[in-house]
Design an enzyme around this catalytic site. Structure first.
Site, PDB file in Angstrom:
ATOM      1  CG  ASP A   1      39.373  22.945  41.616  1.00 20.38           C
ATOM      2  OD1 ASP A   1      39.152  22.374  40.531  1.00 20.38           O
ATOM      3  OD2 ASP A   1      38.489  23.468  42.303  1.00 20.38           O
ATOM      4  CB  ALA A   2      45.330  21.469  44.468  1.00 21.80           C
TER       5      ALA A   2
ATOM      6  CE1 TYR B   1      43.367  23.457  33.785  1.00 21.04           C
ATOM      7  CE2 TYR B   1      43.038  25.358  35.217  1.00 21.04           C
ATOM      8  CZ  TYR B   1      43.068  24.800  33.958  1.00 21.04           C
ATOM      9  OH  TYR B   1      42.808  25.580  32.860  1.00 21.04           O
TER      10      TYR B   1
ATOM     11  CB  SER C   1      41.027  33.734  33.498  1.00 22.33           C
ATOM     12  OG  SER C   1      42.303  33.950  32.933  1.00 22.33           O
ATOM     13  CG  LEU C   2      39.727  37.294  37.883  1.00 23.09           C
ATOM     14  CD1 LEU C   2      38.968  37.325  39.203  1.00 23.09           C
ATOM     15  CD2 LEU C   2      39.945  38.698  37.372  1.00 23.09           C
TER      16      LEU C   2
ATOM     17  CE  LYS D   1      38.025  32.153  41.055  1.00 27.97           C
ATOM     18  NZ  LYS D   1      37.416  30.868  40.670  1.00 27.97           N
TER      19      LYS D   1
ATOM     20  CE  LYS E   1      35.109  41.510  40.243  1.00 30.69           C
ATOM     21  NZ  LYS E   1      33.704  41.505  39.756  1.00 30.69           N
TER      22      LYS E   1
ATOM     23  CE  LYS F   1      41.075  28.807  42.724  1.00 36.09           C
ATOM     24  NZ  LYS F   1      41.190  27.937  41.537  1.00 36.09           N
TER      25      LYS F   1
ATOM     26  CB  CYS G   1      26.424  -7.928  64.622  1.00 36.84           C
ATOM     27  SG  CYS G   1      26.432  -6.164  64.212  1.00 36.84           S
TER      28      CYS G   1
END
Length: 702
Positions: free
Chosen positions: A47-48, A50, A96-97, A130, A304, A328, A452
């Site tokens: 995400d970062a 993008y 989109s925002l 969100k 908003k 975000k 072990c």
């Protein structure tokens, strides 16, 4: 996917032609990422990354507005619909925002709204979590659900009506009263953490595709061709907005959320009404603290403007509203609950504490575990089960805990007590690892070695490796299969298997084996019953005893009897035995301590004795002192054509030379083949004699 060629150059330094080229590259790159994200449920970047591409595109367009392309990412929302679904044109576009990533940007958002509206008093906002899911639009006529669609590219989505009707949280008919004759309800389809884990576990068990995170799982589940598959997925829905509407039904966003709830929709209970910039910042902090306990993914807070008449006045900028913005969370960090601390034993016996976390999505990946590195770090950070912690993930690095939110620590928590014995059934004591100089490190290791169970398979892999026993026909795959069957638990079992007719008969009936392959396996094992002492020592897998050290020990003691007798005395801390060991070339305190710890354990000694009973251990060759290279340090570099590197090394050592991996003033000879690089250059600079492979062979032949 290549990154834009000018991405490292500041936007203000770009020429117009560079800007035009980069906008073309950005449009193509972002479009490809959109398809991977929205249609294929397999994102190709975090995400970062993008968001960074989108921000750079916006910055370039702001400086060169005349270069905005028709396919600009700023003019597009989501991705083109998949052809498998019929198109649905939204009555009102699903836009989109804009994103905000800092307190300063959130404060500026309120200031921008006030300037536009020309008001002085603080502006009221709704602050809503969100949800990180898949946006959907539901069209109701006379209170009845008639169509459902994905967002698609914002104007045209995909008709997934039948699929959406399978969701229990989407009413087929609106409840109560006061709803308009026609209304498009907007919201988010999502999966909770528990549902996501169960879905992936079932898919993995069935050998099917698993998903990277709940958002991808929700998208893939909703966009199934067969609604029956969607019906089997535990999808949920939160309503938060509306599109086309035949008549007004509320005066504020807050009133609208209440109406949606009254009509039968789930509305996020974490939403709140706040005033001014201070309210926006406080809401973000509250949501950040609440995030670990929600049970579903959120990646920020949506602000908003509350008054709907002000929303109408503010309107839109291209594809985003002026009256809303998404604040975000940092993409690579998240808060979550540390539910427990376990310890894991690695292949070398290193005991590593692992944090068991309440699942949280960090950088596009669901994180349930994080490393705590070692006992010292746990103590330094004072990390305790029950704490709220900050988890960080950067790139492909293993997630780690970077800190504790102390103000949220529950009462009664206790510091974690690091175990003093291995969690295996042997309960072998954990020991601090030492460096070559003898200094203790932060690493604690189980001294159980082969005995072990956590280390056993890794030790066995080392045992059959090329530089140890190198058993033909017994690779890692076969070794794992025999281990899983319970046939091989220690090295001696390998040689027992070669003479166990019952097991061999069963193996011949196993798919992938036959008379020939079993015969080859037996021959490969039998060929290693006679083993040089140095390979025997190296195969034991004692820490700090690698190939070179094993050769030193073999030559120093000469026979298996002498070596094992000396090691028993070293384990008993006999001063004379330790002094003799220390006197050998290249042997220091780290090797002495590792050997003492290994042979002090009864189970290790039993394993060695069992192995010895199966073998003929050949005495070590004494290094020659009368050859042309005896006592010299040799470096091989480049490609050798008549010898393998291992053969050349063994040949040099048999002739009394020492082989090194690097060139220094202590190097006597460098043997260079084709492709020799920096080592040859260093040798030339130091004036060290350089031989070709042919010259080397001639030298040692004489």
């Amino acid at each position: 996917m290549p990154k834009p060629t000018t991405a490292a150059k500041p936007v203000e330094a770009l020429s117009e032609s560079e800007a035009a080229d980069e906008l073309t590259e950005l449009a193509d790159a972002i479009a490809a990422h959109d398809i991977r994200y929205y249609q294929e449920e397999a994102p190709s970047v975090s995400d970062a990354e993008y968001d960074a591409l989108k921000q750079r595109n916006a910055a370039i367009e702001a400086r060169f507005p005349h270069l905005i392309r028709e396919n600009s990412p700023s003019l597009r929302v989501g991705a083109t619909r998949a052809e498998a679904f019929a198109p649905v044109e939204h009555g009102v576009p699903m836009l989109s925002l804009d994103n905000a990533f800092s307190d300063e940007e959130a404060v500026e958002f309120e200031a921008r709204v006030k300037r536009f509206l020309r008001v002085e008093e603080p502006v009221a906002f709704t602050a809503e979590p969100k949800i990180d899911g898949l946006s959907a639009s539901l069209r109701y006529e006379d209170g009845v659900l008639v169509r459902g669609a994905t967002r698609g590219d914002g104007r045209v989505g995909e008709d997934v009506t039948a699929n959406l009707k399978t969701l229990a949280e989407i009413p087929k008919r609106l409840k109560g009263e006061g709803w308009p004759q026609v209304i498009e309800i907007r919201g988010e389809v999502y999966l909770g953490h528990a549902e996501f884990a169960a879905l992936n576990a079932a898919a993995e068990a069935a050998g099917q595709k698993t998903y990277a995170n709940p958002r991808n799982a929700a998208s893939g589940s909703l966009r199934q061709i067969d609604p029956k598959i969607t019906a089997q997925r535990p999808l949920r829905f939160f309503a938060y907005a509306w599109g086309e509407v035949s008549s007004p039904f509320a005066g504020t966003q807050w009133e609208a959320l209440a109406a949606l709830r009254a009509w039968g929709f789930c509305v996020t209970p974490q939403a709140e009404r706040v005033e001014g910039a201070e309210g926006l910042l406080a809401a973000y902090r509250e949501m950040e603290a609440l995030r670990p306990r929600l049970g579903f993914d959120i990646d920020g807070v949506v602000y908003k403007v509350d008054r709907l008449d002000w929303q109408q006045r503010l309107g839109f900028i291209t594809r985003t509203p002026r009256w809303a913005i998404a604040r975000k969370f940092p993409a690579q960090q998240a808060r979550t609950i540390l539910e427990a601390i376990d310890v894991q034993v690695g292949r070398t016996g290193a005991v590593t504490p692992v944090a068991r976390l309440k699942p949280v999505t960090v950088g596009g990946v669901v994180v349930e575990n994080a490393t705590l590195h070692n006992a010292d770090e746990i103590e330094r950070k004072d990390v305790r089960p029950g704490d709220t912690v900050i988890v960080q993930r950067a790139g492909d690095v293993i997630p780690q805990i970077v800190g504790v939110v102390l103000e949220e620590r529950p009462p009664g928590t206790q510091p974690f007590e690091f175990p003093t014995v291995c969690p295996c059934e042997l309960k072998t004591p954990l020991v601090r690892e030492t460096t070559a100089s003898g200094a203790e490190t932060v690493v604690r290791r189980c001294s159980g070695e082969f005995a072990c169970p956590f280390q056993r398979i890794e030790h066995l892999r080392h045992f059959v490796s090329r530089r140890a026993y190198d058993i033909e026909g017994l690779g890692e795959k076969q070794l794992q299969a025999f281990f899983d069957r319970g046939w091989i638990r220690e090295p001696a079992d390998i040689f027992r298997l070669a003479r166990d007719e019952a097991k061999l008969a069963e193996l011949r009936q196993t798919e992938g084996y036959g008379e020939t392959s079993v015969a080859n396996l037996v021959a490969g094992i039998e060929a290693r019953r006679a083993i040089p002492l140095d390979r025997f020592i190296f195969g034991l897998g004692v820490r700090h005893i690698g190939e070179t050290t094993a050769m030193v020990l073999a030559r120093g003691y000469g026979s298996a009897d002498a070596f094992l007798e000396a090691m028993d005395k070293v384990a008993d801390r006999d001063p004379a035995a330790i002094e003799d060991l220390d006197a050998l070339d290249q042997i220091g305190s780290a090797v002495i301590e590792a050997a003492a710890a290994y042979f002090a354990e009864d189970h290790n000694r039993r394993i060695v004795q069992n192995l010895r009973e199966q073998l003929q251990i050949l005495d070590a060759e004494r290094p020659k002192t009368d050859t042309a290279v005896a006592g010299k340090t040799i470096v091989f570099t480049g490609s050798l054509e008549r010898l393998t590197r291992d053969e050349a090394k063994a040949q040099a050592e048999r002739l009394g030379a020492k082989v090194s991996g690097s060139v220094s003033k202590k190097t006597d000879l460098v043997v260079a083949g084709p492709g020799a690089g920096s080592k040859l250059k260093t040798a030339t600079e130091l004036g060290i004699q350089v031989l070709t492979e042919e010259e080397w062979l001639a030298l040692v032949a004489g």
